[in-house]
Design a protein around this motif. Structure first.
Motif, PDB file in Angstrom:
ATOM      1  N   VAL A  17       0.863  -1.034   0.016  1.00 55.97           N
ATOM      2  CA  VAL A  17       0.061  -0.221  -0.140  1.00 55.97           C
ATOM      3  C   VAL A  17       0.745   1.182   0.099  1.00 55.97           C
ATOM      4  CG1 VAL A  17      -1.705   1.317   1.295  1.00 55.97           C
ATOM      5  CG2 VAL A  17      -1.923  -1.087   1.013  1.00 55.97           C
ATOM      6  N   TYR A  18       1.843   1.135   0.813  1.00 62.56           N
ATOM      7  CA  TYR A  18       2.807   2.420   0.951  1.00 62.56           C
ATOM      8  C   TYR A  18       4.147   2.374  -0.407  1.00 62.56           C
ATOM      9  CZ  TYR A  18       0.941   3.296   5.367  1.00 62.56           C
ATOM     10  OH  TYR A  18       0.107   3.731   6.399  1.00 62.56           O
ATOM     11  N   ALA A  19       4.142   1.157  -0.946  1.00 63.51           N
ATOM     12  CA  ALA A  19       5.309   1.189  -2.155  1.00 63.51           C
ATOM     13  C   ALA A  19       4.741   1.546  -3.024  1.00 63.51           C
ATOM     14  CB  ALA A  19       5.713  -0.474  -1.932  1.00 63.51           C
ATOM     15  N   ALA A  20       3.407   1.175  -3.594  1.00 60.43           N
ATOM     16  CA  ALA A  20       2.775   1.604  -4.713  1.00 60.43           C
ATOM     17  C   ALA A  20       3.130   2.979  -5.252  1.00 60.43           C
ATOM     18  CB  ALA A  20       1.434   1.200  -4.815  1.00 60.43           C
ATOM     19  N   PRO A  21       2.339   3.830  -4.306  1.00 65.86           N
ATOM     20  CA  PRO A  21       2.424   5.442  -4.493  1.00 65.86           C
ATOM     21  C   PRO A  21       3.873   5.762  -4.458  1.00 65.86           C
ATOM     22  CG  PRO A  21       1.041   5.032  -2.709  1.00 65.86           C
ATOM     23  CD  PRO A  21       1.573   3.723  -3.059  1.00 65.86           C
ATOM     24  N   ALA A  22       4.671   5.305  -3.801  1.00 65.58           N
ATOM     25  CA  ALA A  22       6.351   5.526  -3.743  1.00 65.58           C
ATOM     26  C   ALA A  22       7.162   5.147  -5.285  1.00 65.58           C
ATOM     27  CB  ALA A  22       6.952   4.933  -2.686  1.00 65.58           C
ATOM     28  N   ALA A  23       6.430   4.165  -5.813  1.00 66.49           N
ATOM     29  CA  ALA A  23       7.012   3.671  -7.291  1.00 66.49           C
ATOM     30  C   ALA A  23       6.631   4.666  -8.085  1.00 66.49           C
ATOM     31  CB  ALA A  23       6.533   2.380  -7.272  1.00 66.49           C
ATOM     32  N   ASN A  24       5.063   4.734  -8.050  1.00 67.29           N
ATOM     33  CA  ASN A  24       4.561   5.889  -9.066  1.00 67.29           C
ATOM     34  C   ASN A  24       5.408   7.173  -9.061  1.00 67.29           C
ATOM     35  OD1 ASN A  24       3.015   4.085 -10.196  1.00 67.29           O
ATOM     36  ND2 ASN A  24       1.144   4.638  -8.726  1.00 67.29           N
ATOM     37  N   ALA A  25       5.589   7.725  -8.037  1.00 61.40           N
ATOM     38  CA  ALA A  25       6.449   8.936  -7.672  1.00 61.40           C
ATOM     39  C   ALA A  25       7.468   8.919  -8.450  1.00 61.40           C
ATOM     40  CB  ALA A  25       6.381   9.444  -6.295  1.00 61.40           C
ATOM     41  N   GLU A  27       8.688   6.916 -10.752  1.00 61.20           N
ATOM     42  CA  GLU A  27       8.481   6.981 -12.244  1.00 61.20           C
ATOM     43  C   GLU A  27       8.050   8.133 -12.893  1.00 61.20           C
ATOM     44  OE1 GLU A  27       6.239   3.381 -13.336  1.00 61.20           O
ATOM     45  OE2 GLU A  27       7.797   2.120 -12.523  1.00 61.20           O
ATOM     46  N   GLY A  28       7.604   8.891 -12.098  1.00 66.18           N
ATOM     47  CA  GLY A  28       7.150  10.189 -12.593  1.00 66.18           C
ATOM     48  C   GLY A  28       5.518  10.303 -13.115  1.00 66.18           C
ATOM     49  N   VAL A  29       4.885   9.179 -12.450  1.00 59.53           N
ATOM     50  CA  VAL A  29       3.702   9.018 -12.890  1.00 59.53           C
ATOM     51  C   VAL A  29       2.642   9.449 -11.855  1.00 59.53           C
ATOM     52  CG1 VAL A  29       1.654   7.176 -13.321  1.00 59.53           C
ATOM     53  CG2 VAL A  29       3.977   6.665 -14.155  1.00 59.53           C
ATOM     54  N   SER A  30       1.750  10.511 -11.983  1.00 57.94           N
ATOM     55  CA  SER A  30       1.045  11.067 -11.215  1.00 57.94           C
ATOM     56  C   SER A  30       0.192  10.199 -10.586  1.00 57.94           C
ATOM     57  CB  SER A  30       0.376  12.386 -11.288  1.00 57.94           C
ATOM     58  OG  SER A  30      -0.471  12.175 -12.256  1.00 57.94           O
ATOM     59  N   ALA A  31      -0.598  10.165  -9.395  1.00 54.39           N
ATOM     60  CA  ALA A  31      -1.555   9.465  -8.685  1.00 54.39           C
ATOM     61  C   ALA A  31      -2.801   9.990  -9.423  1.00 54.39           C
ATOM     62  CB  ALA A  31      -1.592   9.561  -7.281  1.00 54.39           C
ATOM     63  N   TRP A  36      -1.429   1.218 -14.126  1.00 52.17           N
ATOM     64  CA  TRP A  36      -1.831  -0.305 -13.929  1.00 52.17           C
ATOM     65  C   TRP A  36      -1.146  -1.095 -12.709  1.00 52.17           C
ATOM     66  CZ3 TRP A  36      -5.799  -2.324 -16.087  1.00 52.17           C
ATOM     67  CH2 TRP A  36      -6.398  -1.659 -17.213  1.00 52.17           C
ATOM     68  N   LEU A  37      -0.045  -0.498 -12.473  1.00 51.74           N
ATOM     69  CA  LEU A  37       0.540  -1.228 -11.347  1.00 51.74           C
ATOM     70  C   LEU A  37      -0.019  -0.683 -10.054  1.00 51.74           C
ATOM     71  CD1 LEU A  37       3.187  -2.637 -10.261  1.00 51.74           C
ATOM     72  CD2 LEU A  37       4.345  -0.551 -10.349  1.00 51.74           C
ATOM     73  N   LEU A  38      -0.415   0.420  -9.861  1.00 55.41           N
ATOM     74  CA  LEU A  38      -1.174   0.899  -8.759  1.00 55.41           C
ATOM     75  C   LEU A  38      -2.559   0.121  -8.649  1.00 55.41           C
ATOM     76  CD1 LEU A  38      -1.144   2.820  -6.332  1.00 55.41           C
ATOM     77  CD2 LEU A  38      -2.458   4.471  -7.776  1.00 55.41           C
ATOM     78  N   LEU A  39      -3.285  -0.276  -9.598  1.00 59.22           N
ATOM     79  CA  LEU A  39      -4.502  -0.829  -9.651  1.00 59.22           C
ATOM     80  C   LEU A  39      -4.242  -2.413  -9.170  1.00 59.22           C
ATOM     81  CD1 LEU A  39      -7.338  -1.214  -9.934  1.00 59.22           C
ATOM     82  CD2 LEU A  39      -6.806  -1.597 -12.307  1.00 59.22           C
ATOM     83  N   MET A  40      -3.018  -2.890  -9.794  1.00 61.09           N
ATOM     84  CA  MET A  40      -2.756  -4.251  -9.362  1.00 61.09           C
ATOM     85  C   MET A  40      -2.433  -4.229  -7.916  1.00 61.09           C
ATOM     86  SD  MET A  40       0.107  -6.572 -11.025  1.00 61.09           S
ATOM     87  CE  MET A  40       1.423  -5.729 -10.247  1.00 61.09           C
ATOM     88  N   PHE A  41      -1.497  -3.231  -7.125  1.00 59.67           N
ATOM     89  CA  PHE A  41      -1.297  -3.415  -5.735  1.00 59.67           C
ATOM     90  C   PHE A  41      -2.671  -3.316  -5.005  1.00 59.67           C
ATOM     91  CE2 PHE A  41       3.017  -1.817  -7.108  1.00 59.67           C
ATOM     92  CZ  PHE A  41       3.469  -2.783  -6.695  1.00 59.67           C
TER      93      PHE A  41
END
Length: 194
Positions: A17-25, A27-31, A36-41
């Motif tokens: 739950v905490y790793a997915a937003p950090a990974a997106n940040a 990569e430069g992908v905004s929330a 798809w990675l966030l949805l999968m998490f």
């Protein structure tokens, strides 16, 4: 061992739950645009949460609901038997009320008949008493009349004797006395009546 696996799954779900937003940040992908990675998490996290919940809370929940169902069924059967008993009592009470109503009518009829009988009996007794009083009054009247007649006759006889005595003592002469005695003796001796 199962507790250790469960604890590891809960820690992994919390980490994801905490790793997915950090990974997106990173990569430069905004929330806001999502990934798809966030949805999968989130999906994995939800599935793990549900499986942990079913694994740990399932048996107590099943037991609770089974016990609750048994309690409800028991209460329902007890209430149905109480309802049947209450309906039976209500039917018996209605039948008893109908019987009491009929019995009350019968008692009222019997009381009315007994009252009419007693009134007739009192009426007959009053008539016979009145007739007896009338007969007694007539008898008393006749007896009093006869007694009065006897008293009047006695009074008259006494008065006549007094008057006769007075007349005889005033008008009776010595020769009348000898003539009466001779006439009396002739009648007794069977002599010549005059």
């Amino acid at each position: 061992m199962k507790k250790w696996i469960t604890s590891a799954a809960i820690l992994a779900a919390a980490f994801f739950v905490y790793a997915a937003p950090a990974a997106n940040a990173a990569e430069g992908v905004s929330a806001e645009h999502g990934s798809w990675l966030l949805l999968m998490f989130f999906t994995i996290n939800f599935v793990l949460f549900v499986s942990v919940l079913v694994y740990f809370a399932g048996p107590p929940l099943r037991k609770f609901f089974a016990d609750r169902a048994v309690t409800i069924r028991t209460a329902l059967s007890r209430l149905q038997s109480a309802l049947a008993a209450a309906e039976d009592l209500a039917n018996k009470a209605a039948a008893r009320m109908a019987a009491l109503s009929a019995e009350l009518k019968q008692v009222a009829d019997e009381l009315e008949q007994e009252t009419a009988f007693q009134v007739g009996k009192v009426k007959d007794l009053a008539k016979s008493t009145a007739e007896r009083i009338r007969r007694d009054a007539e008898t008393s009247h006749y007896a009093m009349a006869e007694a009065a007649k006897r008293r009047v006759r006695a009074q008259l006889a006494e008065s006549a004797a007094t008057v006769a005595r007075d007349l005889i003592s005033r008008n009776f002469q010595p020769n009348d006395q000898s003539r009466l005695i001779d006439g009396f003796m002739d009648k007794l001796g069977g002599g010549d009546p005059r």
